[in-house]
Design an enzyme around this catalytic site. Structure first.
Site, PDB file in Angstrom:
ATOM      1  N   GLY A  12      40.838  81.295  36.671  1.00  0.00           N
ATOM      2  CA  GLY A  12      42.421  80.802  36.758  1.00  0.00           C
ATOM      3  C   GLY A  12      42.968  81.813  37.274  1.00  0.00           C
ATOM      4  N   ASP A  13      44.347  81.698  37.639  1.00  0.00           N
ATOM      5  CA  ASP A  13      45.603  82.572  38.280  1.00  0.00           C
ATOM      6  C   ASP A  13      44.896  83.256  39.648  1.00  0.00           C
ATOM      7  OD1 ASP A  13      46.508  82.440  35.864  1.00  0.00           O
ATOM      8  OD2 ASP A  13      45.601  83.990  34.908  1.00  0.00           O
ATOM      9  N   GLY A  15      46.222  82.138  42.212  1.00  0.00           N
ATOM     10  CA  GLY A  15      47.155  81.678  43.255  1.00  0.00           C
ATOM     11  C   GLY A  15      47.320  80.373  43.616  1.00  0.00           C
ATOM     12  N   LYS A  16      46.873  79.470  42.730  1.00  0.00           N
ATOM     13  CA  LYS A  16      47.044  77.906  43.162  1.00  0.00           C
ATOM     14  C   LYS A  16      48.383  77.666  43.397  1.00  0.00           C
ATOM     15  CE  LYS A  16      44.761  77.360  39.020  1.00  0.00           C
ATOM     16  NZ  LYS A  16      44.624  78.434  38.762  1.00  0.00           N
ATOM     17  N   GLY A  40      50.067  78.800  34.137  1.00  0.00           N
ATOM     18  CA  GLY A  40      51.266  79.489  34.601  1.00  0.00           C
ATOM     19  C   GLY A  40      50.943  79.650  35.922  1.00  0.00           C
ATOM     20  N   HIS A  41      51.746  78.790  36.828  1.00  0.00           N
ATOM     21  CA  HIS A  41      51.737  79.098  38.361  1.00  0.00           C
ATOM     22  C   HIS A  41      53.075  79.682  38.820  1.00  0.00           C
ATOM     23  CE1 HIS A  41      48.758  75.239  38.221  1.00  0.00           C
ATOM     24  NE2 HIS A  41      48.463  76.339  37.608  1.00  0.00           N
ATOM     25  N   THR A  42      52.925  80.807  39.623  1.00  0.00           N
ATOM     26  CA  THR A  42      54.002  81.663  40.142  1.00  0.00           C
ATOM     27  C   THR A  42      54.191  81.517  41.671  1.00  0.00           C
ATOM     28  OG1 THR A  42      53.204  83.146  38.513  1.00  0.00           O
ATOM     29  CG2 THR A  42      55.062  83.867  39.903  1.00  0.00           C
ATOM     30  N   THR A 239      38.546  76.393  28.612  1.00  0.00           N
ATOM     31  CA  THR A 239      39.651  75.533  28.107  1.00  0.00           C
ATOM     32  C   THR A 239      38.967  74.479  27.666  1.00  0.00           C
ATOM     33  OG1 THR A 239      41.839  74.773  28.383  1.00  0.00           O
ATOM     34  CG2 THR A 239      40.261  74.740  30.397  1.00  0.00           C
ATOM     35  N   THR A 415      48.537  87.315  51.942  1.00  0.00           N
ATOM     36  CA  THR A 415      48.551  88.517  51.885  1.00  0.00           C
ATOM     37  C   THR A 415      49.986  89.188  51.330  1.00  0.00           C
ATOM     38  OG1 THR A 415      49.952  88.064  54.093  1.00  0.00           O
ATOM     39  CG2 THR A 415      47.480  88.902  53.964  1.00  0.00           C
TER      40      THR A 415
HETATM   41  P1  GDP Z   1      47.879  80.488  39.306  1.00  0.00           P
HETATM   42  O1  GDP Z   1      47.804  80.235  37.879  1.00  0.00           O
HETATM   43  O2  GDP Z   1      46.487  80.292  40.072  1.00  0.00           O
HETATM   44  O3  GDP Z   1      48.710  79.559  40.170  1.00  0.00           O
HETATM   45  O4  GDP Z   1      48.212  81.961  39.683  1.00  0.00           O
HETATM   46  P2  GDP Z   1      49.363  82.999  38.912  1.00  0.00           P
HETATM   47  O5  GDP Z   1      50.420  82.638  39.566  1.00  0.00           O
HETATM   48  O6  GDP Z   1      49.075  82.812  37.613  1.00  0.00           O
HETATM   49  O7  GDP Z   1      48.884  84.258  39.478  1.00  0.00           O
HETATM   50  C1  GDP Z   1      48.819  84.782  40.732  1.00  0.00           C
HETATM   51  C2  GDP Z   1      49.778  85.934  40.828  1.00  0.00           C
HETATM   52  O8  GDP Z   1      49.411  86.572  42.401  1.00  0.00           O
HETATM   53  C3  GDP Z   1      51.340  85.421  41.120  1.00  0.00           C
HETATM   54  O9  GDP Z   1      52.133  86.500  40.425  1.00  0.00           O
HETATM   55  C4  GDP Z   1      51.503  85.231  42.378  1.00  0.00           C
HETATM   56  O10 GDP Z   1      53.001  85.401  42.867  1.00  0.00           O
HETATM   57  C5  GDP Z   1      50.539  86.260  43.083  1.00  0.00           C
HETATM   58  N1  GDP Z   1      49.971  86.042  44.561  1.00  0.00           N
HETATM   59  C6  GDP Z   1      49.569  84.919  45.008  1.00  0.00           C
HETATM   60  N2  GDP Z   1      49.043  85.366  46.234  1.00  0.00           N
HETATM   61  C7  GDP Z   1      49.191  86.744  46.294  1.00  0.00           C
HETATM   62  C8  GDP Z   1      48.846  87.672  47.480  1.00  0.00           C
HETATM   63  O11 GDP Z   1      48.330  87.080  48.342  1.00  0.00           O
HETATM   64  N3  GDP Z   1      49.074  88.774  47.350  1.00  0.00           N
HETATM   65  C9  GDP Z   1      49.843  89.069  46.294  1.00  0.00           C
HETATM   66  N4  GDP Z   1      49.877  90.591  46.140  1.00  0.00           N
HETATM   67  N5  GDP Z   1      50.253  88.418  45.292  1.00  0.00           N
HETATM   68  C10 GDP Z   1      49.860  87.027  45.323  1.00  0.00           C
HETATM   69  P1  IMO Z   2      46.335  78.835  35.432  1.00  0.00           P
HETATM   70  O1  IMO Z   2      46.564  77.310  35.695  1.00  0.00           O
HETATM   71  C1  IMO Z   2      44.098  81.828  33.120  1.00  0.00           C
HETATM   72  C2  IMO Z   2      42.398  80.527  29.443  1.00  0.00           C
HETATM   73  C3  IMO Z   2      42.964  81.307  28.185  1.00  0.00           C
HETATM   74  C4  IMO Z   2      41.557  81.184  27.385  1.00  0.00           C
HETATM   75  C5  IMO Z   2      41.072  79.980  27.463  1.00  0.00           C
HETATM   76  C6  IMO Z   2      41.227  78.681  26.517  1.00  0.00           C
HETATM   77  O2  IMO Z   2      47.479  79.819  35.249  1.00  0.00           O
HETATM   78  O3  IMO Z   2      45.242  79.259  36.276  1.00  0.00           O
HETATM   79  P2  IMO Z   2      43.567  77.310  26.053  1.00  0.00           P
HETATM   80  O4  IMO Z   2      45.037  77.699  25.816  1.00  0.00           O
HETATM   81  O5  IMO Z   2      43.431  76.483  27.516  1.00  0.00           O
HETATM   82  O6  IMO Z   2      42.753  76.836  25.068  1.00  0.00           O
HETATM   83  O7  IMO Z   2      42.746  78.666  26.277  1.00  0.00           O
HETATM   84  O8  IMO Z   2      41.419  79.510  28.895  1.00  0.00           O
HETATM   85  N1  IMO Z   2      43.260  79.893  30.192  1.00  0.00           N
HETATM   86  C7  IMO Z   2      43.624  80.641  31.410  1.00  0.00           C
HETATM   87  N2  IMO Z   2      43.451  81.840  32.019  1.00  0.00           N
HETATM   88  N3  IMO Z   2      44.860  80.899  33.680  1.00  0.00           N
HETATM   89  C8  IMO Z   2      45.200  79.533  33.247  1.00  0.00           C
HETATM   90  O9  IMO Z   2      45.796  78.858  33.852  1.00  0.00           O
HETATM   91  C9  IMO Z   2      44.570  79.526  32.039  1.00  0.00           C
HETATM   92  N4  IMO Z   2      44.668  78.422  31.071  1.00  0.00           N
HETATM   93  C10 IMO Z   2      43.777  78.709  30.166  1.00  0.00           C
HETATM   94  O10 IMO Z   2      43.331  82.516  28.356  1.00  0.00           O
HETATM   95  O11 IMO Z   2      40.663  82.372  27.583  1.00  0.00           O
HETATM   96 MG    MG Z   3      48.315  81.408  36.326  1.00  0.00          MG
END
Ligand code: GDP
Ligand code: IMO
Ligand code: MG
Length: 431
Positions: A12-13, A15-16, A40-42, A239, A415
């Site tokens: 997860g996280d 950068g989707k 949580g998608h930023t 999850t 980047t």
């Molecule tokens: P997601 O859940 O996959 O959408 O990812 P998140 O948004 O939770 O976390 C990715 C974080 O990395 C966010 O704060 C983005 O703004 C940041 N991000 C995405 N792409 C890049 C990148 O290429 N470089 C940097 N420095 N930050 C990035």
């Molecule tokens: P995005 O879409 C990172 C993790 C939680 C925990 C496990 C189970 O932003 O990538 P849950 O509340 O789903 O039952 O928790 O999954 N988790 C994530 N980790 N990014 C996420 O979503 C997540 N959604 C759930 O931290 O370990």
């Molecule tokens: Mg996220």
């Protein structure tokens, strides 16, 4: 043009959100198909930062249709909060722009409470969930006791659904020594939200299969990461939904035949939030601290510190196979700027045996030892670089090595957090 599924190939996280927002420009419809407000998608656009949990990342573009499919579990109060916040930031959300599957299962207050109660009771063995009630809501869905969006406008049916659900949940509440829920208490709470949420409710499967949408380009937005998939992830530290690309079809009602291309998003290193195995984790380590600080690795949903480690190619190779990934997008390359030496994990050693995948059934937290390839880092700044040739040669070599070890070509490199700081090597919408 191709219909695309975007999935995270790590924990997860990856950068989707940024990638779906970027690719969304070329799509007509953006669909969330699993997960809930655990995501949580930023997305950073100029000076503004948007944090989306339930709404598809296409919502920021006025001319796109955003859809929440039946595979999601929907907390109606969380959705209202998110919509209100976005409207304050100048994004309008009408029923022509957002549609929600009428057969989506709802997250109700007792799901959240149960999530917390169970985590507290588990103590050191907790999963580290986001506390959003995701697990209990999916359990009710497969346990055939969910309240679904369409039930809200049918008081008789709603009462029957709640009766079934609370018969189950009140036994649990009693066991936890907590007050029981009454049907009317939940009915009253739902009444507060029914007219707001019902205006978005439609038959999504019919909408997506309607003649007028047959030739539209659909972008499916995955949530969580492949290693959090309930079947193929690092169980039980996962999850409660299938996060892999094939879930796009069942989670929206679009035939698998219409899914053309799968894009796997990977961070240039690895992070994880919550408990569970993480073979390449850097604990009490200067590089780990660099990744956390420069990458701002703090959870979007819960604000927890993300654990950081080296890129694990063995693990990504495995998830690329499971997802049927055609090409990868590598994000956060810039976070590696200035590191002297980089490592990529290409396999593991466990009890004197070598593995090129994560073995199921082993104690992955204790016995596993990563096998690394070592690379020279670069000192140049790559923030905002938008063409491959402008990257330092060691960064290009690092990208090529990721491609080699995961067995998939890089279509995109990111980047910076900003919408336009992207190197597009191949347009994923074209075959
Ligand atoms: P997601 O859940 O996959 O959408 O990812 P998140 O948004 O939770 O976390 C990715 C974080 O990395 C966010 O704060 C983005 O703004 C940041 N991000 C995405 N792409 C890049 C990148 O290429 N470089 C940097 N420095 N930050 C990035
Ligand atoms: P995005 O879409 C990172 C993790 C939680 C925990 C496990 C189970 O932003 O990538 P849950 O509340 O789903 O039952 O928790 O999954 N988790 C994530 N980790 N990014 C996420 O979503 C997540 N959604 C759930 O931290 O370990
Ligand atoms: Mg996220």
């Amino acid at each position: 043009m191709n219909n695309l599924v975007v999935v995270g190939c790590q924990w997860g996280d990856e950068g989707k959100g940024k990638l779906v927002d970027y690719l969304g420009e070329k799509a007509d419809i953006i669909v969330r198909f699993q997960g809930g407000n655990n995501a949580g998608h930023t997305i950073v656009i100029g000076e503004k930062t948007f944090k989306l949990s339930l709404l598809p990342s296409g919502i920021l573009r006025d001319d796109k249709l955003s859809i929440i499919g039946n595979g999601v579990v929907l907390d109606p109060w969380a959705l209202k909060k998110e919509i209100d916040l976005l409207e304050k930031m100048g994004i309008t959300i009408s029923k022509n722009k957002l549609m929600i599957a009428e057969n989506v299962s709802l997250i109700l207050p007792f799901h959240k409470e149960l999530d917390h109660l169970r985590e507290n009771l588990a103590g050191a063995k907790k999963i580290g969930t986001t506390g959003r009630g995701i697990g209990p809501a999916y359990e009710d869905k497969v346990g055939r006791r969910s309240v679904r969006l369409s039930d809200l406008n049918n008081p008789i049916l709603l009462r029957a659904r709640l009766e079934r659900s609370l018969t189950h949940h009140n036994v649990l509440m009693k066991g936890y020594n907590k007050p029981e829920y009454s049907i009317s208490q939940i009915e009253d709470k739902l009444k507060e939200i029914t007219s707001f949420i019902s205006k978005f409710s439609i038959s999504v499967w019919q909408e997506l299969n309607d003649k007028k949408n047959k030739n539209k380009t659909i972008l499916f937005e995955g949530a969580q990461g492949s290693l959090l998939d309930v079947d193929f992830g690092t169980y039980p530290y996962v999850t409660s939904s299938n996060t892999l690309a094939p879930a796009a079809s069942i989670g929206s009602g679009v035939s698998a035949k219409r899914v053309d291309t799968v894009i796997g998003i990977v961070k240039a290193y690895t992070t994880r939030v919550g408990e569970g195995p993480f073979p390449t984790e850097l604990v009490n380590d200067k590089v780990g601290e660099h990744l956390a600080a420069v990458g701002h690795e703090k959870g979007t949903v819960t604000g927890r510190e993300r654990r950081c480690g080296w890129f694990d190619a063995a693990l990504v190779k495995q998830t690329c196979i499971l997802n049927g990934v055609d090409g990868i997008a590598i994000t956060k390359l810039d976070v590696l700027d200035g590191l002297k030496e980089l490592k990529i994990c290409i396999g593991y050693k466990m009890n004197n045996k070598s593995y090129n995948f994560l073995p199921t059934g082993a104690d992955l937290e204790k016995d596993i030892e990563p096998i690394y390839e070592i690379f020279e880092g670069w000192h140049e700044c790559t923030v905002g670089v938008s063409s491959l040739e402008k990257l330092p040669k060691n960064a290009i070599y690092y990208i090529k090595s990721i491609e080699k070890y995961v067995g998939r070509p890089a279509y995109i490199v990111s980047t910076s957090p900003n919408r336009n700081d992207i190197i597009e090597i191949k347009n994923p919408f074209e075959r």
